[in-house]
Design a protein around this motif. Structure first.
Motif, PDB file in Angstrom:
ATOM      1  N   ALA A 246     -65.666 -29.887   1.724  1.00 52.28           N
ATOM      2  CA  ALA A 246     -66.818 -29.790   2.619  1.00 52.28           C
ATOM      3  C   ALA A 246     -67.845 -28.791   2.082  1.00 52.28           C
ATOM      4  CB  ALA A 246     -66.360 -29.376   4.016  1.00 52.28           C
ATOM      5  N   ARG A 247     -67.371 -27.683   1.574  1.00 45.67           N
ATOM      6  CA  ARG A 247     -68.284 -26.663   1.033  1.00 45.67           C
ATOM      7  C   ARG A 247     -69.034 -27.202  -0.186  1.00 45.67           C
ATOM      8  NH1 ARG A 247     -68.984 -21.133   1.379  1.00 45.67           N
ATOM      9  NH2 ARG A 247     -69.485 -20.010  -0.526  1.00 45.67           N
ATOM     10  N   LEU A 248     -68.351 -27.971  -1.035  1.00 45.55           N
ATOM     11  CA  LEU A 248     -68.998 -28.553  -2.207  1.00 45.55           C
ATOM     12  C   LEU A 248     -70.128 -29.495  -1.806  1.00 45.55           C
ATOM     13  CD1 LEU A 248     -69.148 -29.132  -5.251  1.00 45.55           C
ATOM     14  CD2 LEU A 248     -67.360 -30.861  -4.912  1.00 45.55           C
ATOM     15  N   TYR A 249     -69.859 -30.410  -0.891  1.00 47.72           N
ATOM     16  CA  TYR A 249     -70.893 -31.350  -0.472  1.00 47.72           C
ATOM     17  C   TYR A 249     -72.011 -30.641   0.294  1.00 47.72           C
ATOM     18  CZ  TYR A 249     -68.671 -35.677  -1.999  1.00 47.72           C
ATOM     19  OH  TYR A 249     -68.154 -36.705  -2.769  1.00 47.72           O
ATOM     20  N   ALA A 250     -71.673 -29.567   1.005  1.00 48.26           N
ATOM     21  CA  ALA A 250     -72.711 -28.797   1.699  1.00 48.26           C
ATOM     22  C   ALA A 250     -73.652 -28.136   0.697  1.00 48.26           C
ATOM     23  CB  ALA A 250     -72.065 -27.746   2.601  1.00 48.26           C
ATOM     24  N   ALA A 251     -73.103 -27.601  -0.382  1.00 46.82           N
ATOM     25  CA  ALA A 251     -73.937 -26.949  -1.398  1.00 46.82           C
ATOM     26  C   ALA A 251     -74.682 -27.958  -2.257  1.00 46.82           C
ATOM     27  CB  ALA A 251     -73.069 -26.048  -2.279  1.00 46.82           C
ATOM     28  N   PHE A 252     -74.182 -29.181  -2.327  1.00 49.61           N
ATOM     29  CA  PHE A 252     -74.864 -30.232  -3.072  1.00 49.61           C
ATOM     30  C   PHE A 252     -76.122 -30.690  -2.340  1.00 49.61           C
ATOM     31  CE2 PHE A 252     -75.069 -34.816  -4.481  1.00 49.61           C
ATOM     32  CZ  PHE A 252     -75.373 -34.560  -5.808  1.00 49.61           C
ATOM     33  N   THR A 253     -76.098 -30.632  -1.021  1.00 56.74           N
ATOM     34  CA  THR A 253     -77.204 -31.144  -0.209  1.00 56.74           C
ATOM     35  C   THR A 253     -77.994 -30.061   0.500  1.00 56.74           C
ATOM     36  OG1 THR A 253     -75.611 -31.510   1.601  1.00 56.74           O
ATOM     37  CG2 THR A 253     -76.101 -33.382   0.173  1.00 56.74           C
ATOM     38  N   GLY A 254     -77.579 -28.827   0.390  1.00 52.74           N
ATOM     39  CA  GLY A 254     -78.277 -27.727   1.049  1.00 52.74           C
ATOM     40  C   GLY A 254     -77.819 -26.408   0.454  1.00 52.74           C
ATOM     41  N   GLU A 255     -78.165 -25.325   1.106  1.00 51.79           N
ATOM     42  CA  GLU A 255     -77.820 -24.006   0.600  1.00 51.79           C
ATOM     43  C   GLU A 255     -76.590 -23.469   1.308  1.00 51.79           C
ATOM     44  OE1 GLU A 255     -79.814 -19.616   0.675  1.00 51.79           O
ATOM     45  OE2 GLU A 255     -81.050 -21.236  -0.162  1.00 51.79           O
ATOM     46  N   VAL A 256     -75.660 -22.930   0.536  1.00 51.48           N
ATOM     47  CA  VAL A 256     -74.454 -22.304   1.059  1.00 51.48           C
ATOM     48  C   VAL A 256     -74.302 -20.940   0.406  1.00 51.48           C
ATOM     49  CG1 VAL A 256     -71.943 -22.445   1.240  1.00 51.48           C
ATOM     50  CG2 VAL A 256     -73.312 -24.523   1.450  1.00 51.48           C
ATOM     51  N   ASP A 257     -74.418 -19.903   1.201  1.00 49.86           N
ATOM     52  CA  ASP A 257     -74.278 -18.533   0.692  1.00 49.86           C
ATOM     53  C   ASP A 257     -75.135 -18.296  -0.547  1.00 49.86           C
ATOM     54  OD1 ASP A 257     -72.501 -17.946   2.715  1.00 49.86           O
ATOM     55  OD2 ASP A 257     -70.731 -18.420   1.517  1.00 49.86           O
TER      56      ASP A 257
ATOM     57  N   PHE B  83     -68.545 -32.874   5.162  1.00 50.51           N
ATOM     58  CA  PHE B  83     -67.249 -33.149   5.785  1.00 50.51           C
ATOM     59  C   PHE B  83     -66.175 -33.266   4.722  1.00 50.51           C
ATOM     60  CE2 PHE B  83     -64.043 -36.259   7.050  1.00 50.51           C
ATOM     61  CZ  PHE B  83     -63.760 -35.969   8.374  1.00 50.51           C
ATOM     62  N   GLY B  84     -65.012 -32.673   4.981  1.00 48.95           N
ATOM     63  CA  GLY B  84     -63.858 -32.835   4.110  1.00 48.95           C
ATOM     64  C   GLY B  84     -62.609 -33.053   4.936  1.00 48.95           C
ATOM     65  N   TYR B  85     -61.802 -34.020   4.528  1.00 49.17           N
ATOM     66  CA  TYR B  85     -60.536 -34.312   5.212  1.00 49.17           C
ATOM     67  C   TYR B  85     -59.482 -34.600   4.161  1.00 49.17           C
ATOM     68  CZ  TYR B  85     -57.008 -37.244   7.554  1.00 49.17           C
ATOM     69  OH  TYR B  85     -55.825 -37.801   8.010  1.00 49.17           O
ATOM     70  N   THR B  86     -58.356 -33.931   4.267  1.00 50.08           N
ATOM     71  CA  THR B  86     -57.231 -34.203   3.376  1.00 50.08           C
ATOM     72  C   THR B  86     -55.988 -34.407   4.226  1.00 50.08           C
ATOM     73  OG1 THR B  86     -56.845 -31.821   3.110  1.00 50.08           O
ATOM     74  CG2 THR B  86     -58.151 -32.930   1.407  1.00 50.08           C
ATOM     75  N   THR B  87     -55.114 -35.275   3.762  1.00 48.51           N
ATOM     76  CA  THR B  87     -53.862 -35.541   4.457  1.00 48.51           C
ATOM     77  C   THR B  87     -52.773 -35.802   3.435  1.00 48.51           C
ATOM     78  OG1 THR B  87     -52.687 -37.049   5.944  1.00 48.51           O
ATOM     79  CG2 THR B  87     -54.528 -37.973   4.701  1.00 48.51           C
ATOM     80  N   VAL B  88     -51.574 -35.327   3.717  1.00 52.83           N
ATOM     81  CA  VAL B  88     -50.457 -35.609   2.829  1.00 52.83           C
ATOM     82  C   VAL B  88     -49.788 -36.932   3.182  1.00 52.83           C
ATOM     83  CG1 VAL B  88     -50.022 -33.182   2.393  1.00 52.83           C
ATOM     84  CG2 VAL B  88     -48.780 -34.331   4.241  1.00 52.83           C
TER      85      VAL B  88
END
Length: 402
Positions: free
Chosen positions: A286-297, A369-374
């Motif tokens: 989620a953080r990766l896609y957020a920084a790809f499309t906007g500013e994160v920290d 958005f990020g979702y992971t499941t085992v």
């Protein structure tokens, strides 16, 4: 209290405890629906261990983990790895290091064989290159060594007239894109991911897992037997029949080689298989896609115009490999009935992984958005777990943005 980038209050975070709710983490005020659906995934939809994270306007507004997964768990994200590679490629292109419209053969001369000299790099990322079903049978040792796999795709005669159709380049996507990036930068995909994405953003994200991270890996669990609905579905039946025949187009495209028995081996995890063996968690995706499309920290990977170009539709229609409708941008999936992301009528883009993982962005509402499941699951349509979470997150974001 958390606030979004423009100062609008989200309110106090609600913290969830494993004892009370069956999972840990937080949601900001207004995002309680995400926690409700996450709980339902664990109690009603068969999730045995999972995590979800949602960013809005550059800050996390939901970060939940439960079941067999701990807060520091990471897992193999399978084809969601392809979206990571696409983000990397667009970052390099934005810096002038990669030209999507340049012929592959100009940076990788061996690729020109058998009429492939004019295939642009873009078609590799849009699944239009026609190099998915390999005539050469690869072994697991071949893909761990890299060079034999790269040589096989360079030697392959196109499966169709390039550019006239699209078909999911399952494993070959990774060798094609990875070799192109290696030729233009002198670095492997794993090194590029570490230096250009994971390092600057503080992500738990690897293609080529370091041995010291191995204890944190949550192994994937086989799914339940196919449901009666899935057994009856004609598309699923046709694909099962094709995969059972090693000489079939689908088998050569999807099972050459069959990697599922080695997915958790040290050798496979430590190698670079860019289409399938990325390791990460929902928070980092989620953080990766957020920084790809906007500013994160303070970090922004791409400007708005470049993001719009990255998610522009390049191919749509019946996929030659999977046999049903798919839409692709340059390296990303776009919403379709079986892969809806935030919804069919949204501008979302990202990538799914087989069995459950999903990561995407929806720039119009500044959502990632990020979702992971085992727990693997197979469904005729959209996976109800990720669909419920993505719909809940998008609903909450729209309410906040009103």
């Amino acid at each position: 209290m958390t606030t979004e980038a423009n100062g609008t209050p989200f309110g106090t975070r609600r913290t969830f405890t494993a004892v009370v709710d069956g999972f840990d983490g937080f949601v900001a005020e207004g995002f309680e629906r995400v926690a409700e659906e996450f709980g339902r995934n664990l109690s009603e939809r068969g999730d045995t261990g999972a995590a979800v994270c949602v960013y809005h306007a550059g800050v996390p507004v939901a970060d939940l983990v439960g079941g067999a997964c701990r807060s520091d768990s990471v897992q193999v994200i399978r084809s969601a790895s392809k979206g990571v590679v696409a983000i990397l490629a667009h970052v390099l292109a934005h810096r002038g290091m990669l030209d999507f419209d340049r012929p592959v053969a100009e940076v990788w001369p061996e690729f020109a064989r058998h009429g492939k000299a004019d295939i642009p790099i873009r078609w590799v990322f849009t699944h239009q290159a026609g190099v998915t079903a390999l005539d050469r049978t690869l072994t697991v040792a071949d893909i761990l060594a890299w060079e034999p796999a790269a040589a096989a795709v360079a030697e392959q005669r196109p499966n169709w007239d390039p550019g006239t159709a699209h078909g999911y380049h399952d494993l070959t996507y990774g060798w094609l894109t990875g070799e192109i990036l290696r030729r233009v930068t002198g670095r492997t995909v794993g090194t590029l991911v570490r230096e250009e994405l994971a390092g600057p953003l503080g992500l738990d994200l690897w293609i080529g897992l370091p041995e010291e991270v191995r204890p944190r890996l949550a192994d994937l669990l086989p799914g339940p037997p196919p449901s009666p609905e899935l057994q009856r579905d004609p598309r699923a039946k046709a694909l099962r029949t094709a995969l059972a025949d090693p000489a079939s187009f689908a088998s050569k495209a999807l099972l050459n080689p069959d990697i599922f028995d080695v997915e958790h081996s040290r050798a496979y995890l430590g190698a670079e298989v860019p289409a399938a063996n990325g390791v990460s968690d929902a928070r980092s995706l989620a953080r990766l896609y957020a920084a790809f499309t906007g500013e994160v920290d303070g970090v922004r990977l791409l400007d708005a115009a470049a993001v719009d170009a990255a998610r522009r539709e390049q191919a749509a229609g019946v996929d030659r490999v999977v046999g049903y409708f798919r839409r692709y941008a340059t390296g990303f999936m776009l919403p379709d009935p079986t892969r809806p992301m935030a919804g069919l009528d949204t501008g979302s883009f990202g990538h799914y992984g087989m069995g459950g993982p999903l990561a995407f962005a929806e720039p119009e509402h500044r959502m990632a958005f990020g979702y992971t499941t085992v727990q693997e699951q197979a469904h005729v349509g959209a996976d109800p777990r990720s669909r419920a979470l993505a719909e809940a997150a998008f609903h909450c974001v729209k309410e906040i943005d009103r």
